[in-house]
Scaffold this motif. Structure first.
Motif, PDB file in Angstrom:
ATOM      1  N   ILE A  68       1.007  -1.282   0.227  1.00  0.00           N
ATOM      2  CA  ILE A  68      -0.031  -0.079  -0.137  1.00  0.00           C
ATOM      3  C   ILE A  68       1.004   1.061   0.019  1.00  0.00           C
ATOM      4  N   PRO A  69       1.123   1.820  -1.092  1.00  0.00           N
ATOM      5  CA  PRO A  69       2.051   2.986  -1.287  1.00  0.00           C
ATOM      6  C   PRO A  69       1.524   3.977  -0.389  1.00  0.00           C
ATOM      7  N   LEU A  70       2.500   4.713   0.377  1.00  0.00           N
ATOM      8  CA  LEU A  70       2.172   6.067   1.189  1.00  0.00           C
ATOM      9  C   LEU A  70       1.876   7.246   0.390  1.00  0.00           C
ATOM     10  N   VAL A  71       0.967   7.727   0.710  1.00  0.00           N
ATOM     11  CA  VAL A  71       0.245   8.823  -0.238  1.00  0.00           C
ATOM     12  C   VAL A  71       0.536  10.108   0.272  1.00  0.00           C
ATOM     13  N   GLY A  72       0.692  11.262  -0.686  1.00  0.00           N
ATOM     14  CA  GLY A  72       0.863  12.484  -0.265  1.00  0.00           C
ATOM     15  C   GLY A  72      -0.199  13.036   0.506  1.00  0.00           C
ATOM     16  N   CYS A  73       0.289  13.947   1.400  1.00  0.00           N
ATOM     17  CA  CYS A  73      -0.740  14.697   2.282  1.00  0.00           C
ATOM     18  C   CYS A  73      -1.146  15.875   2.056  1.00  0.00           C
ATOM     19  N   GLY A  74      -0.917  16.397   0.817  1.00  0.00           N
ATOM     20  CA  GLY A  74      -1.075  17.900   0.699  1.00  0.00           C
ATOM     21  C   GLY A  74      -2.562  18.042   0.823  1.00  0.00           C
ATOM     22  N   GLY A  75      -3.056  19.602   1.104  1.00  0.00           N
ATOM     23  CA  GLY A  75      -4.218  19.635   1.504  1.00  0.00           C
ATOM     24  C   GLY A  75      -5.152  19.874   0.248  1.00  0.00           C
ATOM     25  N   GLY A  76      -6.371  19.549   0.018  1.00  0.00           N
ATOM     26  CA  GLY A  76      -7.316  19.875  -0.979  1.00  0.00           C
ATOM     27  C   GLY A  76      -8.483  20.617  -0.145  1.00  0.00           C
ATOM     28  N   SER A  77      -9.397  20.881  -0.932  1.00  0.00           N
ATOM     29  CA  SER A  77     -10.500  21.666  -0.201  1.00  0.00           C
ATOM     30  C   SER A  77     -11.324  20.890   0.657  1.00  0.00           C
ATOM     31  N   SER A  78     -11.208  19.498   0.355  1.00  0.00           N
ATOM     32  CA  SER A  78     -12.195  18.688   1.196  1.00  0.00           C
ATOM     33  C   SER A  78     -11.581  18.045   2.401  1.00  0.00           C
ATOM     34  N   GLU A  79     -10.157  18.461   2.382  1.00  0.00           N
ATOM     35  CA  GLU A  79      -9.268  18.003   3.642  1.00  0.00           C
ATOM     36  C   GLU A  79      -9.589  18.707   4.925  1.00  0.00           C
ATOM     37  N   PRO A  80      -9.711  18.417   6.170  1.00  0.00           N
ATOM     38  CA  PRO A  80      -9.754  19.358   7.135  1.00  0.00           C
ATOM     39  C   PRO A  80      -8.487  20.144   7.472  1.00  0.00           C
ATOM     40  N   VAL A  81      -8.781  21.210   7.738  1.00  0.00           N
ATOM     41  CA  VAL A  81      -7.656  22.230   8.198  1.00  0.00           C
ATOM     42  C   VAL A  81      -6.995  21.739   9.449  1.00  0.00           C
ATOM     43  N   MET A  82      -5.623  21.930   9.504  1.00  0.00           N
ATOM     44  CA  MET A  82      -4.883  21.665  10.977  1.00  0.00           C
ATOM     45  C   MET A  82      -5.276  22.874  11.903  1.00  0.00           C
ATOM     46  N   LYS A  83      -5.488  22.275  13.130  1.00  0.00           N
ATOM     47  CA  LYS A  83      -5.368  23.470  14.030  1.00  0.00           C
ATOM     48  C   LYS A  83      -4.787  23.020  15.184  1.00  0.00           C
ATOM     49  N   GLU A  84      -4.314  23.956  16.081  1.00  0.00           N
ATOM     50  CA  GLU A  84      -3.316  23.838  17.066  1.00  0.00           C
ATOM     51  C   GLU A  84      -3.870  24.554  18.254  1.00  0.00           C
ATOM     52  N   GLU A  85      -3.446  23.981  19.586  1.00  0.00           N
ATOM     53  CA  GLU A  85      -3.812  24.384  20.595  1.00  0.00           C
ATOM     54  C   GLU A  85      -2.401  24.540  21.547  1.00  0.00           C
ATOM     55  N   LEU A  86      -2.163  25.742  22.152  1.00  0.00           N
ATOM     56  CA  LEU A  86      -1.032  25.956  22.934  1.00  0.00           C
ATOM     57  C   LEU A  86      -0.896  24.968  24.243  1.00  0.00           C
ATOM     58  N   LEU A  87       0.092  24.291  24.371  1.00  0.00           N
ATOM     59  CA  LEU A  87      -0.022  23.355  25.528  1.00  0.00           C
ATOM     60  C   LEU A  87       0.970  24.116  26.551  1.00  0.00           C
ATOM     61  N   ILE A  88       1.918  24.742  26.443  1.00  0.00           N
ATOM     62  CA  ILE A  88       2.885  25.471  26.994  1.00  0.00           C
ATOM     63  C   ILE A  88       3.883  26.230  26.423  1.00  0.00           C
ATOM     64  N   GLU A  89       4.259  27.292  27.009  1.00  0.00           N
ATOM     65  CA  GLU A  89       5.237  28.430  26.503  1.00  0.00           C
ATOM     66  C   GLU A  89       6.069  28.683  27.615  1.00  0.00           C
ATOM     67  N   GLY A  90       7.333  28.870  27.264  1.00  0.00           N
ATOM     68  CA  GLY A  90       8.274  29.491  28.315  1.00  0.00           C
ATOM     69  C   GLY A  90       9.623  29.730  27.751  1.00  0.00           C
ATOM     70  N   ILE A  91      10.612  30.330  28.683  1.00  0.00           N
ATOM     71  CA  ILE A  91      11.958  30.581  28.378  1.00  0.00           C
ATOM     72  C   ILE A  91      12.676  29.485  28.604  1.00  0.00           C
ATOM     73  N   VAL A  92      13.770  28.949  27.733  1.00  0.00           N
ATOM     74  CA  VAL A  92      14.684  27.902  27.838  1.00  0.00           C
ATOM     75  C   VAL A  92      16.107  28.697  27.736  1.00  0.00           C
ATOM     76  N   ASN A  93      17.091  28.105  28.376  1.00  0.00           N
ATOM     77  CA  ASN A  93      18.393  28.758  28.468  1.00  0.00           C
ATOM     78  C   ASN A  93      19.407  27.446  28.887  1.00  0.00           C
ATOM     79  N   GLY A  94      20.561  28.127  29.171  1.00  0.00           N
ATOM     80  CA  GLY A  94      21.696  27.108  29.627  1.00  0.00           C
ATOM     81  C   GLY A  94      21.463  26.552  31.171  1.00  0.00           C
ATOM     82  N   GLU A  95      20.662  27.319  31.840  1.00  0.00           N
ATOM     83  CA  GLU A  95      20.449  26.723  32.994  1.00  0.00           C
ATOM     84  C   GLU A  95      19.033  26.074  33.292  1.00  0.00           C
TER      85      GLU A  95
END
Length: 797
Positions: free
Chosen positions: A16-43
């Motif tokens: 079963i060949p892997l198909v392309g995942c490009g979006g068409g008009s009938s495909e659902p639109v990706m949505k994102e929900e922020l889980l966490i945001e913050g500052i990272v550094n050497g410490e």
């Protein structure tokens, strides 16, 4: 070795060949929900929530960076059917998309019994999911993805229920093999310079389990050039992939075990010896990855257990030490952070030409040079400045006593600190990066094999004479995994048959290498095929042309079955039953029904047949007596010598039949011994005393015959109003019914030996036994008449 090396379950997806995942008009639109945001550094190197984590390393981050993790909904499906449940998260660092090191991403994934993990990242430029390097952390129940760039990453589980839904390169690669197995595979490679038997065994086990075709089947294919179903190109291509997978899998597993502290020092010592052999060998396409991983693995262990013999030293609060420390503190010229050491040492670890000792020597040279930099004459002014800063900072009034010994002591303290505290983390990161690169190569090798096995093979059969029009066809031999209906078809009216299959589908179904042709209305489970044709799979197509060329008769098969030959042997009269002493044709025809005659390529029949056969004892009782009878023949030598001058098996134009032109003349000789035994037991009527008589007659007849024979066909015109015509590609209007063996000019001889036995028993128990033997010739002229014929089947089935 544990043959079930890798617990990969995938597979039908190879077809079963892997198909392309490009979006068409009938495909659902990706949505994102922020889980966490913050500052990272050497410490603060970790950002996480709900078990989802972004883990960084000091080697590539030193300043504050804003990081985000978001949960993604409606991501493109991994499989064509969209039935794989992907958990997708987007990881991002503000202003950074790619790093010169390894970022670890952790995503929780609970595995049910029989499930294995899978992971992928979404290439948003192509809209397709691509494989990633990852490990499954059983302790935390999460997938740990290793990457050098950030994107959307998804994890999933796979089991037998979902084996059609994912490709091999997305699944977990870690199995139950012991370190010694992987080590042996790498050692074999190090000695020979190419993947050897242990690599093939590990690769065949891993891929065989993954493809659900079994390691034994794959092992036979990859290591037996004479395997019937595949051409040399298929065998060598699959073999190369399997060997490379076994080698790379061993390298990745060793590196992973070392990184996780699961490999003991003795194995590492042996491993280093193996890699020493590799040095100087001609590079193959895998040598760079193998060597770089080996160097990283050796170095991380060596430095973590302090092979240089450095020890932590408690510094004395002297002005020189404080000035030295200030010089090397962050923001000053002598400061070298983890990122510096990573960028300095990574190219050395990645260099396949760098030996183990050379690597250690060069690393220590750079470290010592760094530690001695403060004391260089050209830094005299800076040293005085840092001495002044130290006095001001710590209130020292003087710092006398500086000498060469003290300088070396202070430098060695820093060298020890680097090896103890800083460089192990750097070497860990280098090892992680190189192992990640090797796992990418391994997954590329898996994908390459996956793509190759997904190759579609066109399968075409042409029957120019249309003999098999509308006939049924089935591939053979299929295993119990195959869906027989998918490997069954029918010729068209024009005598053609076309289908296609993938290499994987062919492997999975048992690697059938024959097609069996059945009659249009045949029962494929009960009837025998009318023709069987062998083939080899040779991409991109298998093309078979059934040529009805002039053939020849190759066997004489009796038209009579063994039952037919002896059907009239038992004779009954009013007193008893007995077996007739048939010397001809029964023994000859019964023997021929058991032993077909092969006609050799030189068209000469020269055979001597021998054999025996006996009936069961037949017994009965009537108003006169109890009786029994037996029969046995012994053919010691039935010899035929027939040179055949004409032997052409021709297609009958316009039909699915063939006709035979046959002519042969020769000689025969025949010797047979017939033995019959008849017994009787009866009461004898008497005026006086009663008596009982039991007796037997054993009759042995020996018959010999020799003479001439002719071999020809029993044929006739299909349409008596038309002539029979022989053409270049066949014959018209002729039907062959049988092949005839005609006996001529027989010279016969026969003689009989009879043994009689009679026993009489009277009422008073007295007995009398009588025996007699008679031998005499008999007239044999009637036994084998001139012109007697034996018929053989045509066509031969």
């Amino acid at each position: 070795m544990n043959k079930r090396l890798i617990s990969l379950l995938l597979v039908f997806a190879m077809i079963i060949p892997l198909v392309g995942c490009g979006g068409g008009s009938s495909e659902p639109v990706m949505k994102e929900e922020l889980l966490i945001e913050g500052i990272v550094n050497g410490e603060n190197l970790i950002l996480g929530s709900e078990g989802v984590e972004l883990r960084l390393d000091p080697v590539f981050i030193s300043s504050d960076v804003n990081a985000r993790i978001s949960r993604i909904f409606n991501a493109p499906p991994l499989d064509e059917e969209g039935e794989i449940n992907l958990q997708v998260y987007d990881f991002s660092l503000e202003g950074i998309t790619k790093v010169d090191g390894v970022i670890q991403l952790a995503i929780p994934l609970i595995l049910a019994e029989g499930e294995i993990p899978g992971a992928a990242y979404l290439n948003e430029a192509t809209g397709q999911w691509e494989p990633v390097a990852f490990m499954y952390d059983e302790a935390s129940g999460s997938v740990v993805i290793l990457t050098d760039h950030l994107s959307k990453y998804g994890v999933f589980t796979s089991s037998n229920k979902g084996k059609r839904k994912a490709r091999l390169e997305f699944l977990g690669l870690y199995g139950e093999g012991r370190d010694e197995d992987f080590l042996e595979a790498v050692e074999e490679y190090s000695i020979g310079g190419v993947p050897a038997s242990e690599c093939y065994e590990i690769g065949a086990s891993a891929v065989g389990d993954s493809l659900q075709i079994g390691a034994d089947i794959l092992g036979n294919i990859t290591q037996s050039a004479g395997y019937l179903a595949y051409g040399e190109d298929v065998l060598s291509t699959i073999g190369d992939h399997v060997g490379n997978i076994g080698l790379l899998l061993s390298v990745v597993q060793i590196g992973t075990n070392i990184y996780q502290g699961k490999i003991h020092e003795a194995v590492v010592a042996s491993l280093k010896t193996s890699f020493t052999y590799v040095m100087g060998k001609a590079a193959s396409k895998l040598s760079s990855s193998v060597m770089s991983a080996s160097m990283a693995a050796v170095a991380i262990v060596d430095y973590s257990i302090n092979k240089f013999g450095t020890e932590a030293v408690e510094g004395r609060s002297e002005i020189y030490r404080e000035a030295y420390a200030l010089y090397h503190s962050k923001g000053n010229p002598g400061f070298k952070g983890s990122d510096y050491w990573y960028k300095t040492f990574y190219p050395m670890f990645s260099d396949p030409k760098m030996t183990e000792e050379g690597l250690k020597t060069e690393i220590d040279r750079i470290v010592v040079e760094h530690c001695n930099e403060f004391w260089l004459p050209q830094n005299e002014v800076e040293v005085a400045d840092y001495m002044s800063q130290a006095r001001d900072k710590f209130g020292f009034s003087a710092g006398g006593g500086l000498n060469k010994g003290l300088m070396e002591e202070i430098s060695n303290e820093r060298r020890s600190m680097l090896y103890q505290d800083v460089l192990p983390g750097v070497f860990n990161q280098i090892a992680l990066r190189i192992n990640m690169d090797n796992e990418k190569r391994l997954r590329e090798e898996y994908k390459s094999l996956s793509d190759y096995l997904n190759t579609s093979i066109a399968f075409n059969v042409t029957d120019p004479s249309k003999t098999y029009a509308k006939h049924q066809v089935r591939f053979s031999t299929l295993n119990d995994k195959a869906d027989a209906a998918n490997w069954t078809g029918r010729f068209k009216d024009d005598g053609t048959l076309s289908t296609s299959f993938t290499l994987y589908g062919h492997l999975y179904s048992g690697s059938p290498n024959k097609i069996e042709i059945y009659g249009p209305n045949a029962d494929l489970e009960k009837d025998e095929p009318v023709e069987t044709i062998e083939f080899k799979v040779t991409p991109p197509s298998v093309d078979i042309v059934i040529k009805k060329e002039t053939g020849r008769l190759t066997r004489l098969v009796s038209a009579k079955t063994s039952e037919d030959a002896v059907s009239n042997l038992l004779v009954e009269d009013e007193y008893k039953s007995y077996f007739a002493e048939d010397m001809h044709p029964l023994p000859m025809e019964h023997l021929l029904s058991q032993q077909p005659i092969t006609i050799l390529e030189n068209n000469v029949i020269d055979v001597s047949l021998s054999g025996s056969w006996a009936t069961d004892t037949v017994s009965g009782k009537n108003q006169y007596a109890e009786w029994s009878t037996q029969y046995k023949y012994d053919v010691k030598n039935f010899h035929l010598n027939i040179p055949i001058t004409v032997n052409n098996d021709l297609p009958v134009i316009g039909t699915d039949k063939t006709a035979l032109l046959l002519d042969g003349k020769g000689t025969y000789s025949y010797t047979v011994t017939i033995t019959t035994v008849t017994t009787s037991n009866q009461e004898v009527p008497a005026i006086g005393e009663k008596a009982w008589i039991s007796g037997s007659v054993t009759r042995t007849t020996t018959f010999t015959s020799s003479g001439d024979v002719e071999l020809y066909t029993h044929s006739n015109a299909i349409d008596s109003s038309k002539p029979v015509t022989v053409l270049e590609n066949g014959i018209e209007n002729l039907e062959t019914k049988a092949v005839v063996l005609n006996f001529q000019n027989p010279v016969n001889q026969a003689n009989v030996v009879e043994n009689h036995y009679l026993k009489t028993t009277w009422e008073d128990k007295t007995e009398k036994e009588e025996t007699s033997t008679n031998e005499y010739p008999i007239d044999a002229t009637y036994i084998l008449d001139n012109g007697y014929q034996i018929f053989f089947k045509y066509p031969v089935e």
